[in-house]
Scaffold this motif. Structure first.
Motif, PDB file in Angstrom:
ATOM      1  N   CYS A 198       0.860  -1.111  -0.158  1.00 33.06           N
ATOM      2  CA  CYS A 198       0.135  -0.259   0.041  1.00 33.06           C
ATOM      3  C   CYS A 198       1.011   1.113   0.100  1.00 33.06           C
ATOM      4  O   CYS A 198       2.202   1.212   0.637  1.00 33.06           O
ATOM      5  N   TYR A 200       0.170   3.735   1.525  1.00 31.64           N
ATOM      6  CA  TYR A 200      -0.187   4.635   2.728  1.00 31.64           C
ATOM      7  C   TYR A 200       0.108   3.976   3.907  1.00 31.64           C
ATOM      8  O   TYR A 200       0.739   2.902   3.863  1.00 31.64           O
ATOM      9  N   ARG A 201       0.209   4.498   5.163  1.00 32.22           N
ATOM     10  CA  ARG A 201       0.902   3.872   6.126  1.00 32.22           C
ATOM     11  C   ARG A 201       0.130   4.175   7.428  1.00 32.22           C
ATOM     12  O   ARG A 201       0.434   4.698   8.494  1.00 32.22           O
ATOM     13  N   CYS A 202      -1.112   3.676   7.651  1.00 34.68           N
ATOM     14  CA  CYS A 202      -2.040   3.662   8.666  1.00 34.68           C
ATOM     15  C   CYS A 202      -1.430   3.025   9.893  1.00 34.68           C
ATOM     16  O   CYS A 202      -0.855   1.760   9.619  1.00 34.68           O
ATOM     17  N   PHE A 204      -2.145   1.023  11.994  1.00 35.17           N
ATOM     18  CA  PHE A 204      -2.285  -0.362  12.698  1.00 35.17           C
ATOM     19  C   PHE A 204      -2.282  -1.464  11.657  1.00 35.17           C
ATOM     20  O   PHE A 204      -2.598  -2.767  11.946  1.00 35.17           O
ATOM     21  N   CYS A 205      -1.919  -0.887  10.495  1.00 38.15           N
ATOM     22  CA  CYS A 205      -2.327  -1.876   9.299  1.00 38.15           C
ATOM     23  C   CYS A 205      -1.271  -2.694   8.810  1.00 38.15           C
ATOM     24  O   CYS A 205       0.109  -2.256   9.123  1.00 38.15           O
ATOM     25  N   GLU A 207      -0.718  -4.143   5.947  1.00 38.49           N
ATOM     26  CA  GLU A 207      -0.406  -4.110   4.587  1.00 38.49           C
ATOM     27  C   GLU A 207       0.909  -3.459   4.006  1.00 38.49           C
ATOM     28  O   GLU A 207       1.490  -4.125   3.307  1.00 38.49           O
ATOM     29  N   PRO A 208       1.313  -2.154   4.702  1.00 37.44           N
ATOM     30  CA  PRO A 208       2.592  -1.432   4.366  1.00 37.44           C
ATOM     31  C   PRO A 208       3.606  -2.544   4.448  1.00 37.44           C
ATOM     32  O   PRO A 208       4.894  -2.229   3.911  1.00 37.44           O
ATOM     33  N   ALA A 242      -5.130  -3.231  -1.700  1.00 35.58           N
ATOM     34  CA  ALA A 242      -5.526  -2.305  -0.924  1.00 35.58           C
ATOM     35  C   ALA A 242      -6.573  -1.497  -1.478  1.00 35.58           C
ATOM     36  O   ALA A 242      -7.389  -0.871  -0.616  1.00 35.58           O
ATOM     37  N   ASN A 282     -10.243   2.618  -1.929  1.00 39.89           N
ATOM     38  CA  ASN A 282      -9.601   3.551  -1.070  1.00 39.89           C
ATOM     39  C   ASN A 282     -10.510   4.762  -1.332  1.00 39.89           C
ATOM     40  O   ASN A 282     -10.325   5.297  -2.481  1.00 39.89           O
ATOM     41  N   GLU A 315     -12.260   3.971   9.227  1.00 41.70           N
ATOM     42  CA  GLU A 315     -11.319   3.611  10.397  1.00 41.70           C
ATOM     43  C   GLU A 315     -12.064   4.325  11.525  1.00 41.70           C
ATOM     44  O   GLU A 315     -12.218   3.992  12.719  1.00 41.70           O
ATOM     45  N   LEU A 328      -6.437   8.391   6.524  1.00 36.88           N
ATOM     46  CA  LEU A 328      -6.293   9.170   4.963  1.00 36.88           C
ATOM     47  C   LEU A 328      -7.683  10.233   4.718  1.00 36.88           C
ATOM     48  O   LEU A 328      -7.362  11.211   4.146  1.00 36.88           O
TER      49      LEU A 328
HETATM   50  S1  SF4 Z   1      -5.679   0.484   6.116  1.00 38.08           S
HETATM   51 FE1  SF4 Z   1      -5.652   0.698   3.807  1.00 38.08          FE
HETATM   52  S2  SF4 Z   1      -4.796   2.587   3.079  1.00 38.08           S
HETATM   53 FE2  SF4 Z   1      -4.191   2.154   5.228  1.00 38.08          FE
HETATM   54  S3  SF4 Z   1      -2.226   1.400   5.189  1.00 38.08           S
HETATM   55 FE3  SF4 Z   1      -3.764  -0.234   5.207  1.00 38.08          FE
HETATM   56  S4  SF4 Z   1      -4.319  -0.890   3.245  1.00 38.08           S
HETATM   57 FE4  SF4 Z   1      -3.150   1.085   3.123  1.00 38.08          FE
END
Ligand code: SF4
Length: 574
Positions: A198, A200-202, A204-205, A207-208, A242, A282, A315, A328
């Motif tokens: 991803c 982005y860098r939320c 708690f996530c 995915e990054p 994502a 997103n 979120e 975001l």
């Molecule tokens: S919550 Fe979604 S937008 Fe944010 S880092 Fe995770 S995948 Fe990326």
């Protein structure tokens, strides 16, 4: 040195649930498929690759022989978001450990389990890395580890990620493994990867942790769909990404042409597919690139199957929480994204596309093509009592503006190493547990229920509901697809079969319904009574008045008759 051609390999699927990847039955994730493809690519014959789900092992102890006797046991699994599941029960850490103990051969573990495990599969948990007594743990991609381990005579591998060319090959070559899934072919949905990582860098996530987005080409995804289709799969979800809108673009801006190639290509190689859904869109993409997003959403809604859901990660609607966690979109922006999806894709098959979002008495009785879903997470840094109010107000505004969302997902955060939330841990989630429960109930009662009535009013037909279990004299089932509605039907019907159902009433996240169309000459009293507008007394009269020669003879409101009933004359063919 072990010759790959002589190896027997057993893959055990403990299931995965990640922010952008789902693999609990009826879903099959990419992990076992890619791993099987990587093994074949490394020289292991297809016939020597055995695949079991954790539920299949629980059901029949004799299957553990495949775990015990394989030269190589590969466990894939891991939950990085909490959830409750109807279709299967994810492997608990103790079970994963037991697999390693039972196996006589080499053992390899991989998948999101590498990000860590809690004491059990639940939210509000701190997690830590644990090798669960496996000889090898893939800290990169499990499919690459499996490939390299086999190529190296089971002696070891260097942790690495796979590249896109390998995904092309392994995805297509591993399609055969779906035939060994207990749900194959009818009740199985293949989770498809279009990208991972991803931009982005939320906080708690996880995915990054996969880095910046790496997109597959439309051609590669389409080829894999074709292979799965040839192996009998008819249900697909583009869920491993994502943001579907970013597909084939620069990582952020939408590329409608790439979406056209993807969706159009899938429809070509899988002409009789029954489900084509997505997960994860997103809202920030829609806010930043409104025109191209509208075009992309239009393309999706032209090709997907009804009831599709674009899950939006709002979120939190609390500006303080947004700021603290690098979220975001603001609530206002998310609302705008909800409007856009409603306007472009909130039409129903057979209805006027320009009038979207459509609901109410005049709307066709089918689920809308594509609606947003809203994800809310609790326990994030900065959370305060007002956070709950902000979130609730946001949902209320969606309802009051006459918009539709397909579902609201409220959960508590899991804190993983490598994410910013690891610092905060699960403490806030634990502290706020008391507030969380009544808040969740309020959402169920005051938002979910009226929203469900809007999205799926009485008479809405849900084709092909798979009947899964009995409870309290009812049969429960779901359609295949993304966030399917749970449907309760009066009476105990044969499990494992499918049925078209017309909605009669609404719970918070589930509906009740009757088989569609319901034969007025055959329907049970309970089924007739369930239909809105037919009370207890009337249902009894209808039974007494049988047999009917035509629908006109059935003494009910014509709209009700048309929406729910049919008359099959005894002794005539269907
Ligand atoms: S919550 Fe979604 S937008 Fe944010 S880092 Fe995770 S995948 Fe990326």
């Amino acid at each position: 040195m072990n010759d790959p051609a002589d190896l027997s390999v057993t893959i055990v699927d403990g299931y995965v649930d990640e922010p952008a990847h789902f693999g609990v039955p009826p879903y099959i994730s990419t992990y076992p498929r890619y791993t099987a493809g990587a093994l074949v690519d490394a020289g292991v014959p297809e016939s020597q690759v055995t695949y079991h789900t954790i539920d299949a092992l629980r059901e029949d102890r004799s299957r553990w022989r495949d775990v015990e006797e394989a030269d190589l046991l590969i466990y894939v699994g891991g939950m990085t978001v909490p959830g409750k599941y109807v279709g299967g029960t994810p492997a608990e850490p103790d079970e994963v450990r037991e697999l390693a103990w039972v196996a006589d051969g080499t053992t390899l573990m991989g998948g999101p389990v590498r990000f860590g495990v809690g004491e059990e599969n639940a939210g509000a948990q701190d997690t830590e890395r644990d090798d669960l007594d496996y000889e090898f743990v893939a800290k990169g991609d499990v499919e690459a580890a499996a490939h390299d381990l086999v190529r190296n005579g089971l002696e070891g591998f260097g942790d690495r990620v796979r590249d896109n060319e390998e995904v092309d090959r392994w995805g297509a070559k591993g399609a055969f493994v779906v035939e060994q899934h207990p749900n194959h072919p009818d009740y199985l949905i293949a989770e498809m990867e279009t990208s991972r990582g991803c931009a982005y860098r939320c906080s708690f996530c996880t995915e990054p942790l996969y880095g910046n987005p790496a997109f597959r080409t439309a051609e590669s995804v389409v080829r894999e769909v074709g292979q799965l289709y040839d192996r009998g799969v008819r249900h697909f979800r583009l869920g491993r990404q994502a943001d579907i809108l970013a597909f084939g673009g620069d990582g952020e801006a939408p590329n409608p042409d790439a979406l056209r190639d993807l969706y159009g290509g899938i429809r070509e190689v899988a002409p009789d597919l029954e489900t084509l859904h997505l997960d994860n869109m997103n809202p920030v993409t829609i806010v930043e690139y409104p025109e191209r997003s509208r075009e992309g959403i239009r393309v999706i809604a032209e090709h997907d199957t009804p009831g599709d859901t674009a899950a939006f990660g709002l979120e939190s609607a609390d500006p303080v929480v947004q700021e603290r966690n690098d979220l975001l979109v603001t609530a206002e922006e998310c609302l705008e994204a909800v409007r856009v999806v409603n306007e472009v894709a909130g039409w129903r098959p057979g209805g006027d596309r320009e009038a979207a979002p459509t609901f109410g008495d005049e709307a066709p009785r089918r689920l809308p093509k594509l609606l947003p879903g809203i994800n809310l997470v609790h326990g994030l840094a900065g959370e305060r009592p007002e956070t709950y109010e902000h979130n609730f107000e946001f949902l209320q505004r969606v309802l009051e503006e006459g918009l539709m969302v397909r579902r609201v997902n409220v959960r508590q955060v899991m804190a993983f190493e490598g994410t910013e939330m690891a610092e905060t841990g699960a403490d806030i989630a634990k502290e706020h547990r008391k507030q969380f429960k009544p808040y969740k109930r309020r959402i169920r009662e005051e938002i979910d229920n009226p929203m469900l009535k809007r999205v799926a009013p009485p008479g809405t037909v849900l084709p092909d509901v798979h009947l899964e279990y009995h409870r309290g004299g009812k049969t429960f089932g779901r359609q295949l697809g993304t966030y399917p509605l749970l449907v309760g039907i009066p009476g105990e019907r044969e499990l494992g079969s499918t049925l078209d159902v017309a909605v009669t009433d609404h719970g918070y996240r589930s509906v009740t319904g009757v088989p569609y169309p319901l034969d007025a000459n055959e329907a049970s009293l309970a089924e007739l009574r369930a239909i809105p507008g037919i009370g207890k007394g009337r249902a009894g009269d209808l039974v007494v008045g049988r047999p009917y020669g035509s629908l006109a003879e059935v003494d009910v409101d014509p709209t009700v008759a048309e929406r729910f009933l049919a008359v099959r004359v005894p002794g005539t063919a269907d």
